[in-house]
Enzyme design. Structure first.
Site, short mmCIF file in Angstrom:
data_model
loop_
_atom_site.label_atom_id
_atom_site.label_comp_id
_atom_site.label_asym_id
_atom_site.label_seq_id
_atom_site.Cartn_x
_atom_site.Cartn_y
_atom_site.Cartn_z
N GLY A 35 0.76 -1.23 0.08
CA GLY A 35 0.13 -0.03 -0.14
C GLY A 35 0.88 1.24 0.04
N CYS A 36 0.30 2.46 -0.33
CA CYS A 36 1.02 3.73 -0.44
C CYS A 36 1.50 4.19 0.76
CB CYS A 36 0.27 4.56 -1.36
SG CYS A 36 -1.38 4.97 -0.62
N TYR A 37 0.46 4.29 1.72
CA TYR A 37 0.96 4.93 3.18
C TYR A 37 1.96 3.89 3.51
CZ TYR A 37 -2.75 8.27 3.40
OH TYR A 37 -3.50 9.54 3.04
#
Lengths: 346, 346, 346, 346
Positions: free
Chosen positions: A149-151
């Site tokens: 995921g990005c975060y």
């Protein structure tokens, strides 16, 4: 040439894969699926691709079985992805899944934060594709990559050296993250309209964002113990990028300086082509990585409180999604890891 | 009508005072000084004021002694303000000082973070103008108001109810604040150009911003003990507003809920006309207070970690500077506190 | 107090009416309708109105008959408006209609550009509410006001003095207009998302925008002859405002200067409280009128070609819609025309 | 490898040349001069170049004589450029000059709009580097290229096919152009600060912008007669890009359609790798060419008035400056014209 297909290509991660692969020397896109746009020309929907995919048309998801490709880049939403992936693997294809469906190793945790899982047996097989933290070996040999995921990518890159070196109290970790609007996906929504976003800023899903267990899992693996962070995402009035401001209490406040902590990061990421550690006194700006697969990290010891403040920036659509997917593809196929991923931000 | 003069009116706080006072029923501006613009028409420099100050011209700072005004709103930079203020007070004028020069009660602390102080004796006389936290009494009777800093206003309003009620461990306080560009002042600077700011975001002066001792002072007064916070400012690509995300460990994690903590805030600020406490599940957006003197506060208990996350938003130029100054003026002159300060954001 | 109701209040013009009327001394809002939000609190949907409409709830359009109001501000889309207005007029109410339904006097023209008209007989009764160009008399005595379109307001104010004085060749008129995003309305749409708008700019509906016949009608009335302009709208990455750059060939190129043409404008609009004519050498910026009911106009004679270039700026939601509606309300009720409409832009 | 040096590299065109050349296969940068930054590392000033020019330091302009380079890309301001260029040519170097100094063939015209010219004899030798309009022959054989201005590039590309085919009345040409902020250069200036630009928009230098004679010259050459256009530049709140909306009266209004006019453009630019002609009904958005050397053109016949409206978009820093310079370099050295210039916009 590696033949790839993009499933669920109507969103920003699909567009970003098309953008990157347009200039990749060793891979081509042979098909793109989209329920919404099936039958339409790719360049009609995405005029920025004119000159690169002029002959390509979106196909129905059901047509995927006839596609001539060996690697499938899956941009479907979670829940839908777990339906498509098993079929592709059974057909002998390789899959890089950009959804959350195979990221969380503990099924109960996945099901608590997301939904019921319909292909649990594949979770163990999936390699978590964050090579800077977990190495290349499992990625190289996997048929299924769970693309991070990005975060979690921004936060984990900012914390891994400290957790691995056991320098911080893991119970004290706070991640205050700020993301550009593309992170919210490409859907018609008043909440992401220019009118709402421009000149605005807000936190959302405080303490309950679904990326929390993914961060906890990665840090827990590095720590060899359970970790539970406080994670607060915010929505920035910019298109791309995540800046994560990470706070942690040092175990031994007396024995560090900003310089010594930077050195820990520099050694940890010494051979990483996509990671830049800032000079002391310099902090990264989100615009320095826009459009690139880079992560830039700066930090400061707050000596008055014994806390370290680490700041990392990534482009959420590149290192936080599609660029990482291509990096993982390059690893799988034994290519130079930076192939197609060298760029200079505007 | 209260006759006011604005000293150092070429910046954003001066412009904002002019904007607010243009529609104030009980006060007028009789003079504005500016070294840079002396002799020029106010509306030539600030076309947004056309129709309101068409006859007014900036005068030299030295001409201030002949100005017909009883209240002086001082927008000079710190260091310069401490030169001007004693002269005005000696002449029997009232002063609201928007600089940092009279905010810090401890001279050594001021001199450590700022510079040598040339009018130390006045510091004790100055009333710190944050009525929602420290009440109206000292403001009402003061000839000199130290108008609070923008970051301290947002952070203190978000923390005061928790510190006063002794609900949190004060050593755990972290303030992650994000400010619009107007906070950087109105000067020609590549760093605040559209090219650098738009699509950018960064932290700056981590652990060393000058507003840190002001926050520590206010929280220390409320706590009856020294407080030392971690404070990280960031620069948002918007014009106005500060959103402060505040983290603190609860002393007794078991006895609170998000709802009970919100109730603490609601009771604490029950009679405050400019403070809004959000409903449970709602978090404030910076655009809801743009152009207003309001502060909106939301919060969430992160039950997994026992931390409370409080989020406050203000307009840095209004509640964080010029609006607070007019609010203080209203208090001094016994006016309704909201006079000239009721507005609806665009 | 004038009791008003807003019909179709879920969009930007409805919100803007609520914003303006919140601070209007002589009028209040007694009801707001919205099919979409019926039953919801106004401040839940529009948090910027907190403190002003805390007790108000959207009602169903069908409940409008029971509303205690004498003036109805109708923000319905064209086509829907022509259904609602006749009922209100029959019930003895006054109506200010912000849609296009009663603007075009020639039914065939309306039906060519819009759709079939179901209440043609009312068109003649409707007063076109642009007092700076067509005066106050018909407005004062009308029960139905056709509130002008946003583009037509900016363009007509920029051209009326030249057309009335017969200084330009009317066949040469070109209007190159640029509007902020709020002009596109408040609907979920990828085309108006932050991702599409920020860092973008484009023309749309060239030669076929529905505001064209409205502009032609107004200029034709002033000219006493048919006028047909070229009109090109563009979409700006800002929230509010229309800047119209208007080109026209002077009939007698030798007898004018920039100064003499400015003087024509100055005399024409001498008594207008909302119109500002710029000094020679100064051109207006769209941000000088944001949030206000003002129109600022500058111009330049291009002596090399004998063309005059006039530039006008308005806020499309205020002078281009809701502010003009309140101005018309003030005229109808014999109030000072600027009541509730004096503001200073941020 | 072609060895290049960039003179006056502290601005946006210099940065853009560095960005493009970082990924160019056949050319390298051996030196960059900057009076302002001499002695500083390139990546300290431009962090976006980290990883590409880590060892490079700005040198003093006076050190240019010792630089090992055969091609000099001159980014000095006009007036300064004419001092530096003759020295370089005398030393046997090739020069691509991005200033205006060698663009205007008529000295009197140059001196009227700019300043006295100190190397007039070189003007005739300079090849105007707009290959899509004036071909490659003179460029190929020139030692000095006058790289076109940004506005002239967008406007000339939009008008050349119509002027060459003699379809329009040249006296009727109006160019309404809108540019991103980077066009104003990289200098500290309140006028280009985020506070002034964001949510703003304005026209400037109406009828007196210095790019006017350059446009007139190019169109005059194509027409074989003097042409005098009306040119109005505007400042957009975006970073990059120029959209030119061009108006012209057709000579023979009856014999054209939007489709037939598009066909004229399509044939005219049939072999041009950087020019895209939109489908009928489609108009280009400035964001489709950001960061690329492309020009996209759409048009519409306004049949009510007999006018054609042509809309072109370019990136002012790429096709409008540094990209065109590299394109010209590629032509000079016999490389494929697109080398280093293929990119996909974000």
């Amino acid at each position: 040439m590696i033949k790839t297909a993009i499933i669920g290509a109507s969103g920003y991660t699909g567009l970003e894969l098309l953008r990157i692969l347009a200039l990749h020397d060793k891979a081509i896109v042979t098909a793109v699926t989209s329920r919404q746009y099936a039958g339409k020309q790719v360049t009609e929907i995405f005029p920025s691709l004119i000159g690169h995919y002029d002959e390509m048309t979106f196909i129905e998801p059901s047509e995927i079985r006839d596609v001539d490709a060996e690697l499938f880049l899956c941009c479907l939403p979670h829940g839908t992805s777990m339906e498509a992936v098993p079929i592709l693997l059974k057909a002998g294809k390789k899959v890089i899944d950009l959804s959350a469906d195979y990221r969380i190793k503990d099924v109960a945790t996945y099901e608590k934060w997301y939904q019921a899982h319909s292909s649990k047996d594949l979770i163990a097989e999936a390699a978590y594709g964050l090579p800077e933290v977990f190495g290349r070996e499992t990625i190289k040999n996997a048929d299924l990559i769970a693309n991070p995921g990005c975060y979690p990518t921004g936060a984990t890159l900012a914390l891994a050296p400290l957790v691995k070196a056991e320098l911080i109290k893991n119970s004290s970790i706070i991640i205050d993250a700020k993301s550009g609007v593309s992170g919210a996906g490409r859907t018609a929504n008043i909440a992401t309209s220019f009118m709402e976003i421009a000149e605005g800023f807000n936190a959302y899903k405080v303490g309950e964002h679904r990326h929390t267990p993914e961060i906890n899992q990665s840090l827990g693996l590095l720590a060899g113990a359970e970790v539970s962070v406080t994670f607060t995402p915010h929505l920035l009035p910019i298109k791309r990028g995540i800046l994560s401001t990470v706070y942690a209490d040092l175990k031994d406040t007396g024995s560090h300086t900003t310089a010594s902590l930077l050195e820990v990061f520099r050694q940890n990421y010494a051979d990483e082509p996509f990671i830049n550690i800032c000079e002391e006194g310099v902090l990264p700006n989100i615009n320095e990585v826009a459009g690139t697969n880079n992560c830039s990290i700066g930090l400061k010891l707050d000596s008055a409180t014994g806390r370290v403040v680490v700041i990392s920036v990534i482009d959420n659509l590149v290192k936080g999604a599609s660029g990482a997917a291509i990096q993982n593809m390059n690893i799988i196929y034994g290519l130079c890891e930076t192939t197609g991923l060298i760029s200079v931000p505007l």
